[in-house]
Design an enzyme around this catalytic site. Sequence first.
Site, mmCIF file in Angstrom:
data_model
loop_
_atom_site.group_PDB
_atom_site.id
_atom_site.type_symbol
_atom_site.label_atom_id
_atom_site.label_comp_id
_atom_site.label_asym_id
_atom_site.label_seq_id
_atom_site.Cartn_x
_atom_site.Cartn_y
_atom_site.Cartn_z
ATOM 1 C CB ILE A 191 43.248 34.032 45.353
ATOM 2 C CG1 ILE A 191 41.842 33.496 44.979
ATOM 3 C CG2 ILE A 191 44.293 32.921 45.283
ATOM 4 C CD1 ILE A 191 41.285 32.403 45.849
ATOM 5 C CB SER B 285 37.121 38.849 39.738
ATOM 6 O OG SER B 285 37.046 39.587 40.936
ATOM 7 C CE1 TYR C 7 40.658 42.043 37.638
ATOM 8 C CE2 TYR C 7 39.079 42.087 39.441
ATOM 9 C CZ TYR C 7 40.071 41.435 38.738
ATOM 10 O OH TYR C 7 40.480 40.174 39.129
ATOM 11 C CG ASN D 247 45.283 32.814 35.347
ATOM 12 O OD1 ASN D 247 44.584 32.940 36.351
ATOM 13 N ND2 ASN D 247 46.584 33.084 35.361
ATOM 14 C CB ALA E 51 37.112 43.670 32.307
ATOM 15 C CE LYS E 52 39.369 39.086 36.059
ATOM 16 N NZ LYS E 52 40.132 38.107 35.241
#
Length: 332
Positions: free
Chosen positions: A254, A208, A221, A145, A224-225
Amino acid sequence: MADSTEGSRRRLSVLARQLTGHVRSVPSREAADREGAMDATPFGLAPCSGLDNNSGGMLSGQVALITGAGKGIGEAAAKLMAAHGAAVVVADMDAGAAQHVAREIRVSGGRAVAVAGDVTAPDFPERVVGEAVANFGGLHILVNNAGYTWDGTIHKMSPEQWAAMLEVHCTAPFRLIQAAAPLMRDAGKAEIERSGEARQRCIINISSTSGTHGNAGQANYATAKAGVVGLTKAVAKEWGPFNVRCNAIAFGLIDTRLTRAKEGGESIVVGGKTVHLGIPAASSHWEVLKPLVALRRVGSAEEAAGAVLALASPLLSYVTGQVLEVNGGSYM
Ligand SMILES: NC(=O)c1ccc[n+]([C@@H]2O[C@H](COP(=O)([O-])OP(=O)(O)OC[C@H]3O[C@@H](n4cnc5c(N)ncnc54)[C@H](O)[C@@H]3O)[C@@H](O)[C@H]2O)c1
């Protein structure tokens, strides 16, 4: 480094063989006090709000290791999994936050130990997996996480900014999964060879909607996700035969410091460099997104943790290789 990693791996393999079939659910105080663990685990626990952590709960008898568990989604997941009976390794680069969460779990009658460290550090995977074994006698649930955002448009993005996202979201989970192999893959294989079936084990990788759908300002990001999804499916295929499930969760918005206002928000120090977290003008950003989210609200860290618990629970024992989108009903 290679030698010491190989050495640690061999030691974990031996431990895995010893543990197979008789995983201890209650560790000794000596084990909890062992060098390297930041907190000792108290015993003679008080009841946890009506939950018996040693015999009841969906995760009873399981050991969960959650990275980035000092704050946000990881913190909520650590507390929820502990409340459902898991012994939890609360890992975070923020030592104070990890200790605080582990202490709160113990005060409520759960079992937890804090381990400080950066998931990208070369020695971290073997060390944190070793702590799971030393404190709780095994490892059944791994939640990758830990992470953060370091946004920028493509034409301005530095090589360092790009590499940092791949390192923390892809390379670190890969190395942790590798370090966990003796206790998850090999242990399951040994159980099957001995008795024809293996107990439940699972890995949950946090992705994500930026990874599954892309996002402007997050090429690093998002890439990577998306990589997390590929890693998840590869592990699910390789380790499924040994009853190790592997799923990803792609969160939408979130409510944590990653999605609150960047202005005056929090920061993280990476390789000596300060990275400011959050979304510029977050409230106006949300006003634009709101009509696209069916539930018309951002999710809470506790709701996000609920998805982690659900995937880890025996209720989803036939679910593997999937990406669960937890986004309030956007991108439908
Ligand atoms: N909040 C969201 O809307 C959202 C959406 C999609 C995905 N995610 C992902 O969820 C995960 C948790 O994010 P969050 O929103 O709870 O953020 P957060 O900042 O509240 O918590 C993240 C935790 O990870 C730790 N961490 C970060 N880098 C680390 C490292 N290198 N080594 C060890 N610990 C590290 C931090 O110290 C922090 O305690 C991240 O992977 C994030 O990318 C969040």
